[in-house]
Design a protein around this motif. Structure first.
Motif, PDB file in Angstrom:
ATOM      1  N   GLU A  79       0.858  -1.183   0.000  1.00 37.07           N
ATOM      2  CA  GLU A  79       0.000   0.000   0.000  1.00 37.07           C
ATOM      3  C   GLU A  79       0.893   1.231   0.000  1.00 37.07           C
ATOM      4  O   GLU A  79       1.995   1.193   0.578  1.00 37.07           O
ATOM      5  CB  GLU A  79      -0.890   0.047   1.250  1.00 37.07           C
ATOM      6  CG  GLU A  79      -1.811  -1.147   1.432  1.00 37.07           C
ATOM      7  CD  GLU A  79      -2.994  -1.149   0.469  1.00 37.07           C
ATOM      8  OE1 GLU A  79      -3.167  -0.155  -0.263  1.00 37.07           O
ATOM      9  OE2 GLU A  79      -3.715  -2.159   0.450  1.00 37.07           O
ATOM     10  N   VAL A  80       0.420   2.321  -0.591  1.00 40.74           N
ATOM     11  CA  VAL A  80       1.225   3.546  -0.624  1.00 40.74           C
ATOM     12  C   VAL A  80       0.347   4.753  -0.287  1.00 40.74           C
ATOM     13  O   VAL A  80      -0.854   4.746  -0.537  1.00 40.74           O
ATOM     14  CB  VAL A  80       1.900   3.757  -2.008  1.00 40.74           C
ATOM     15  CG1 VAL A  80       2.892   2.642  -2.293  1.00 40.74           C
ATOM     16  CG2 VAL A  80       0.874   3.873  -3.113  1.00 40.74           C
ATOM     17  N   ILE A  81       0.983   5.769   0.292  1.00 42.00           N
ATOM     18  CA  ILE A  81       0.266   6.987   0.697  1.00 42.00           C
ATOM     19  C   ILE A  81       1.139   8.189   0.355  1.00 42.00           C
ATOM     20  O   ILE A  81       2.331   8.211   0.689  1.00 42.00           O
ATOM     21  CB  ILE A  81       0.002   7.018   2.229  1.00 42.00           C
ATOM     22  CG1 ILE A  81      -0.736   5.762   2.686  1.00 42.00           C
ATOM     23  CG2 ILE A  81      -0.772   8.281   2.617  1.00 42.00           C
ATOM     24  CD1 ILE A  81      -0.812   5.617   4.215  1.00 42.00           C
ATOM     25  N   ASN A  82       0.532   9.202  -0.273  1.00 40.30           N
ATOM     26  CA  ASN A  82       1.264  10.452  -0.504  1.00 40.30           C
ATOM     27  C   ASN A  82       1.074  11.338   0.732  1.00 40.30           C
ATOM     28  O   ASN A  82      -0.033  11.787   1.017  1.00 40.30           O
ATOM     29  CB  ASN A  82       0.731  11.146  -1.763  1.00 40.30           C
ATOM     30  CG  ASN A  82       1.553  12.368  -2.122  1.00 40.30           C
ATOM     31  OD1 ASN A  82       1.941  13.156  -1.251  1.00 40.30           O
ATOM     32  ND2 ASN A  82       1.830  12.529  -3.403  1.00 40.30           N
ATOM     33  N   TYR A  83       2.172  11.555   1.485  1.00 40.21           N
ATOM     34  CA  TYR A  83       2.037  12.282   2.762  1.00 40.21           C
ATOM     35  C   TYR A  83       1.799  13.778   2.554  1.00 40.21           C
ATOM     36  O   TYR A  83       1.423  14.480   3.473  1.00 40.21           O
ATOM     37  CB  TYR A  83       3.222  12.013   3.697  1.00 40.21           C
ATOM     38  CG  TYR A  83       4.590  12.495   3.245  1.00 40.21           C
ATOM     39  CD1 TYR A  83       4.986  13.817   3.401  1.00 40.21           C
ATOM     40  CD2 TYR A  83       5.493  11.610   2.670  1.00 40.21           C
ATOM     41  CE1 TYR A  83       6.242  14.249   2.994  1.00 40.21           C
ATOM     42  CE2 TYR A  83       6.745  12.033   2.261  1.00 40.21           C
ATOM     43  CZ  TYR A  83       7.122  13.354   2.423  1.00 40.21           C
ATOM     44  OH  TYR A  83       8.361  13.775   2.021  1.00 40.21           O
ATOM     45  N   ARG A  84       2.017  14.273   1.321  1.00 40.96           N
ATOM     46  CA  ARG A  84       1.712  15.686   1.037  1.00 40.96           C
ATOM     47  C   ARG A  84       0.225  15.874   0.856  1.00 40.96           C
ATOM     48  O   ARG A  84      -0.373  16.750   1.476  1.00 40.96           O
ATOM     49  CB  ARG A  84       2.412  16.115  -0.270  1.00 40.96           C
ATOM     50  CG  ARG A  84       3.860  16.397  -0.145  1.00 40.96           C
ATOM     51  CD  ARG A  84       4.124  17.920   0.032  1.00 40.96           C
ATOM     52  NE  ARG A  84       5.449  18.117   0.619  1.00 40.96           N
ATOM     53  CZ  ARG A  84       6.580  18.012  -0.082  1.00 40.96           C
ATOM     54  NH1 ARG A  84       6.544  17.734  -1.371  1.00 40.96           N
ATOM     55  NH2 ARG A  84       7.740  18.192   0.499  1.00 40.96           N
ATOM     56  N   THR A  85      -0.387  15.030   0.016  1.00 41.32           N
ATOM     57  CA  THR A  85      -1.813  15.198  -0.265  1.00 41.32           C
ATOM     58  C   THR A  85      -2.671  14.580   0.839  1.00 41.32           C
ATOM     59  O   THR A  85      -3.862  14.824   0.907  1.00 41.32           O
ATOM     60  CB  THR A  85      -2.181  14.565  -1.630  1.00 41.32           C
ATOM     61  OG1 THR A  85      -1.779  13.195  -1.602  1.00 41.32           O
ATOM     62  CG2 THR A  85      -1.474  15.262  -2.778  1.00 41.32           C
ATOM     63  N   GLU A  86      -2.044  13.746   1.676  1.00 37.02           N
ATOM     64  CA  GLU A  86      -2.771  13.101   2.771  1.00 37.02           C
ATOM     65  C   GLU A  86      -2.025  13.350   4.084  1.00 37.02           C
ATOM     66  O   GLU A  86      -1.374  12.462   4.643  1.00 37.02           O
ATOM     67  CB  GLU A  86      -2.860  11.599   2.488  1.00 37.02           C
ATOM     68  CG  GLU A  86      -3.914  10.937   3.280  1.00 37.02           C
ATOM     69  CD  GLU A  86      -4.690   9.874   2.506  1.00 37.02           C
ATOM     70  OE1 GLU A  86      -4.416   9.648   1.323  1.00 37.02           O
ATOM     71  OE2 GLU A  86      -5.579   9.296   3.120  1.00 37.02           O
TER      72      GLU A  86
END
Ligand SMILES: NC(=O)c1ccc[n+]([C@@H]2O[C@H](COP(=O)([O-])OP(=O)(O)OC[C@H]3O[C@@H](n4cnc5c(N)ncnc54)[C@H](OP(=O)(O)O)[C@@H]3O)[C@@H](O)[C@H]2O)c1
Length: 340
Positions: free
Chosen positions: A206-213
């Motif tokens: 799984e991946v998460i964009n820490y800027r947009t989230e």
């Protein structure tokens, strides 16, 4: 021989290409090593920027890989021709953590590996993994051993557990690869969607964009059905620790490795206590940790991710690329001898 020196007060424009005397033949217990490669770490960048209280004229770079040219009397572990890689704490051979500063660390408290030849105690090196290039081996000293110690030594990672890695720098990408190889579920974060695609290709589930989230801790909880991850590879420090505590499970382990967002700040201590988590700081590891790591890499056939390579004399350009943050994994320096 060629070497790089940095000057205080620090700054990339103050890195000098210099000629220095050859260190000569090894004394008893020492080895003479021709250095073929080094790799860049955030720590090295801080040193050359003058942020680490290092000495004027120091030769930078903690990581060094190359070939043994000669051994002193009494050295039995290496023979000329062996491929070796340096250790971060040359005097911490094994056992519990013994070091709380960088006084003995090459490239900070003592001269480092931005030079063509060194003579050091044999115990300041381990064998490099079989089949590794010198550039690949040079990524192990700092970033690789740190990821290994965080997850395997301190974390006791087991197959089936879950690991959260923050960002896509040297330590985090090593941690992603190790966690995947160990059979863990991996969640990776980055500021870049393109880098997140690469994380998936490397094995992230799984991946998460820490800027947009920015509430990525909450997202990790959703992705783990409200449980949270078993381990967090925490490289951000005060600006990310709150989200990491949120993202980790009750009783989970947070390896506090980095300070990318600053060296001090607010920590949600009540949540850490309520969730009964283990927050463990670490600095790299011992020579024994590195030897165990090298053996694991040979068996698992893991290779580090090298983003870019620069010649030694272009060290300032290499650091500029690191500062810009566009890299994925490791940036390395390869010396003329390695390119010959
Ligand atoms: N304690 C130890 O033993 C040890 C050992 C090695 C490193 N460190 C520390 O660990 C940190 C990382 O070192 P490194 O050498 O891997 O650095 P690096 O290769 O320069 O990696 C930096 C990466 O971190 C990510 N990042 C930056 N700000 C972030 C944030 N707010 N949240 C999440 N990720 C963020 C970025 O990834 P994206 O571009 O994907 O956003 C960036 O590319 C540094 O603080 C360093 O001093 C500690």
């Amino acid at each position: 021989m060629k070497a790089i020196r940095f000057r205080l007060p620090g700054g990339l424009e103050l890195l000098e290409n210099v000629e220095v005397p050859d260190p000569g033949e090894p004394q008893p217990g020492e080895v003479r090593v021709r250095v073929h490669a080094s790799s860049l770490n955030y720590h090295d960048l801080n040193v050359v920027l003058g942020q680490m209280r290092s000495a004027d004229g120091r030769i930078p770079m903690s990581d060094g890989a190359g070939v043994v040219e000669a051994v002193g009397a009494g050295v039995t572990e290496f023979v000329p021709g062996d491929a070796v890689v340096s250790t971060f704490f040359p005097q911490w051979l094994e056992g519990d953590a013994q070091v709380a500063d960088f006084a003995t660390t090459p490239g900070d408290g003592v001269d480092g590996f931005a030079c063509e030849v060194v003579v050091r105690p044999a115990t300041a090196f381990t064998h490099a993994p079989r089949g590794y290039s010198h550039a690949e081996a040079a990524t192990l000293t700092t970033a690789g051993v740190t990821a290994w110690r965080a997850l395997i030594v301190n974390g006791g990672l087991k197959a089936g557990e879950s690991v959260l890695v923050l960002g896509t720098g040297g330590v985090s990408i090593f941690a992603l690869q190790l966690a995947d190889a160990m059979g863990a579920t991996v969640i990776a974060t980055s500021s870049s969607d393109d880098k997140l695609v690469r994380c998936r290709e490397l094995g992230a589930d799984e991946v998460i964009n820490y800027r947009t989230e920015p509430e990525w801790g909450k997202r990790v909880l959703q992705l783990t059905n409200g449980r949270g991850v078993d381990h967090v590879v925490e490289v951000g420090g005060p600006g990310t620790l709150g989200q990491s505590i949120r993202a980790a499970r009750v009783g989970g382990h947070i390896a506090l490795i980095g300070v990318l967002t600053g060296v001090g700040g607010e920590v949600p201590t009540a949540m850490l206590m309520r969730k009964q988590q283990r927050l463990q700081g670490l600095i790299v590891g011992s020579r024994r940790h590195q030897m165990d790591f090298v053996r694991a890499l040979e068996v698992a056939k893991l290779k580090p991710v090298i983003d870019r390579s620069f010649p030694l004399e272009k060290i300032a350009d290499a650091f500029r690329v690191q500062q810009a943050g566009g890299h994925f994994g490791k940036i390395v320096l390869e010396f003329e001898s390695a390119r010959a």
